[in-house]
Design a protein around this motif. Sequence first.
Motif, PDB file in Angstrom:
ATOM      1  N   ASP A  62       0.853  -1.183   0.000  1.00 42.10           N
ATOM      2  CA  ASP A  62       0.000   0.000   0.000  1.00 42.10           C
ATOM      3  C   ASP A  62       0.896   1.242   0.000  1.00 42.10           C
ATOM      4  O   ASP A  62       1.317   1.716   1.048  1.00 42.10           O
ATOM      5  CB  ASP A  62      -0.903  -0.063   1.247  1.00 42.10           C
ATOM      6  N   GLU A  64       1.893   5.215  -1.113  1.00 41.79           N
ATOM      7  CA  GLU A  64       1.326   6.530  -1.395  1.00 41.79           C
ATOM      8  C   GLU A  64       2.464   7.541  -1.481  1.00 41.79           C
ATOM      9  O   GLU A  64       3.432   7.443  -0.720  1.00 41.79           O
ATOM     10  CB  GLU A  64       0.385   6.914  -0.241  1.00 41.79           C
ATOM     11  N   ALA A  66       2.831  10.958  -0.522  1.00 45.60           N
ATOM     12  CA  ALA A  66       2.139  12.008   0.207  1.00 45.60           C
ATOM     13  C   ALA A  66       2.785  13.350  -0.120  1.00 45.60           C
ATOM     14  O   ALA A  66       4.008  13.435  -0.251  1.00 45.60           O
ATOM     15  CB  ALA A  66       2.218  11.731   1.701  1.00 45.60           C
ATOM     16  N   VAL A  72       5.252   6.936   1.200  1.00 43.34           N
ATOM     17  CA  VAL A  72       4.789   6.364   2.467  1.00 43.34           C
ATOM     18  C   VAL A  72       4.236   4.972   2.170  1.00 43.34           C
ATOM     19  O   VAL A  72       3.427   4.803   1.247  1.00 43.34           O
ATOM     20  CB  VAL A  72       3.674   7.225   3.107  1.00 43.34           C
ATOM     21  N   ILE A  73       4.676   3.974   2.922  1.00 40.48           N
ATOM     22  CA  ILE A  73       4.160   2.618   2.788  1.00 40.48           C
ATOM     23  C   ILE A  73       3.346   2.301   4.033  1.00 40.48           C
ATOM     24  O   ILE A  73       3.873   2.322   5.160  1.00 40.48           O
ATOM     25  CB  ILE A  73       5.310   1.622   2.537  1.00 40.48           C
ATOM     26  N   HIS A  74       2.042   2.058   3.821  1.00 41.17           N
ATOM     27  CA  HIS A  74       1.144   1.916   4.967  1.00 41.17           C
ATOM     28  C   HIS A  74       1.186   0.524   5.587  1.00 41.17           C
ATOM     29  O   HIS A  74       0.712   0.342   6.707  1.00 41.17           O
ATOM     30  CB  HIS A  74      -0.289   2.282   4.555  1.00 41.17           C
ATOM     31  N   ASN A  75       1.692  -0.471   4.844  1.00 39.12           N
ATOM     32  CA  ASN A  75       1.818  -1.825   5.410  1.00 39.12           C
ATOM     33  C   ASN A  75       3.263  -2.320   5.282  1.00 39.12           C
ATOM     34  O   ASN A  75       3.564  -3.210   4.501  1.00 39.12           O
ATOM     35  CB  ASN A  75       0.846  -2.791   4.720  1.00 39.12           C
ATOM     36  N   GLY A 133       9.029   1.817   5.861  1.00 41.06           N
ATOM     37  CA  GLY A 133       7.730   2.448   5.642  1.00 41.06           C
ATOM     38  C   GLY A 133       7.858   3.781   4.927  1.00 41.06           C
ATOM     39  O   GLY A 133       6.869   4.489   4.732  1.00 41.06           O
ATOM     40  N   GLY A 134       9.066   4.140   4.528  1.00 41.04           N
ATOM     41  CA  GLY A 134       9.301   5.402   3.831  1.00 41.04           C
ATOM     42  C   GLY A 134      10.792   5.693   3.810  1.00 41.04           C
ATOM     43  O   GLY A 134      11.604   4.781   4.004  1.00 41.04           O
TER      44      GLY A 134
END
Length: 324
Positions: A62, A64, A66, A72-75, A133-134
């Motif tokens: 997931d 995005e 931003a 940004v990686i949400h998972n 996660g980023g």
Amino acid sequence: MRQAGRYLPEYRAIRARHGLLDICARPELAAEVTLQPIERLGVDAAIIFADILLPLVPMGVDLEFAAGEGPVIHNPVRTAADVERLVVRPAEEALRQVLEAIALVRRALDGRGVPLIGFAGAPFTVASYLVEGGSSRHYRRTKELMYGDPAAWAALMEKLAAMTAGYLAAQVRAGAQAVQLFDSWAGALSPRDYREHVLPWVRRIVAALAPLGVPVILFGTGTAGILPLLAEAGADVVGVDWRIGLDDAWERVGPEHAVQGNLDPLVLFAPAEEIERQVRAVLAEAAGRPGHVFNLGHGILPETPVDSVRRVVELVHELTVRHT
Ligand code: CP3
């Protein structure tokens, strides 16, 4: 290095209306953005517009971009079970839009003598975003996984390498005439860790591409201490940043490889005379050897004056002979 990007007003105009992933998902838009710097700057090659994190999306990530924050990686992937959930998929189906954009760009560039470069992220650099996660400064969680669960780390490298090798081969079949592997953050690793935890998978990707007969470029920053290892990966060209002299870099990489680099992109903020002095210095370090691909050592910053970029391209053309 971020040849298309926010320093170009025509890119900003498209970006005002579309997100980064949205541009990548629309082949006509991605092709248009890819061609912008060719028109503007007169560079010798185009690089397809995409992002190194894009292949993560079909793998189940997931992602995005931003506003003002970068990716940004949400998972994020932190455990063996997380690695298990990643799906390696054929690029022809999973990344079809990029391949279509490549075909469109080739159609526009053929006849103009401008080749198209495809690219992907190398497993360590992509894993660093995936695990953290980023963006990251110390790669703490990434190294935690690498040291704490080497089997899970190897399984992660395995999946990323398989996806990447398939994706790059598909880009070549779609029309890319060279490919670049971005291991932008490989310089964060000791030679020992690079050799043990990263090199085998980079080698595997490069080896998988060999039968396709296109040049492979392997790029990283801060790699002075691991350049002989990057050379061992087997790529035709090793890309270097400005933290090492191009002549020293070439010595470490060895004469059988071409070298790409290595003007500091911040030089583009200098007065014209200083830009010229620095371009001449890089060319002097290359000393006319065939196999020098003049480039910046890393990405162009969004505030960079376009005229300075254009001037560098003109200067390099004035001062060199092209080997074809
Ligand atoms: O160079 C090109 O014209 C081709 C397109 C390209 C992009 N990303 C588009 C992009 C390429 C080759 C990349 C590679 C990439 N992406 C790398 C490796 C190269 C490097 O710079 O080290 C990395 C680490 C990424 C991951 C990534 N993408 C980050 C960290 C960011 C945010 C950085 C920022 O400046 O905001 C991106 C976003 C991104 N990818 C942009 C571009 C043109 C900039 C922002 C935008 O339009 O929103």
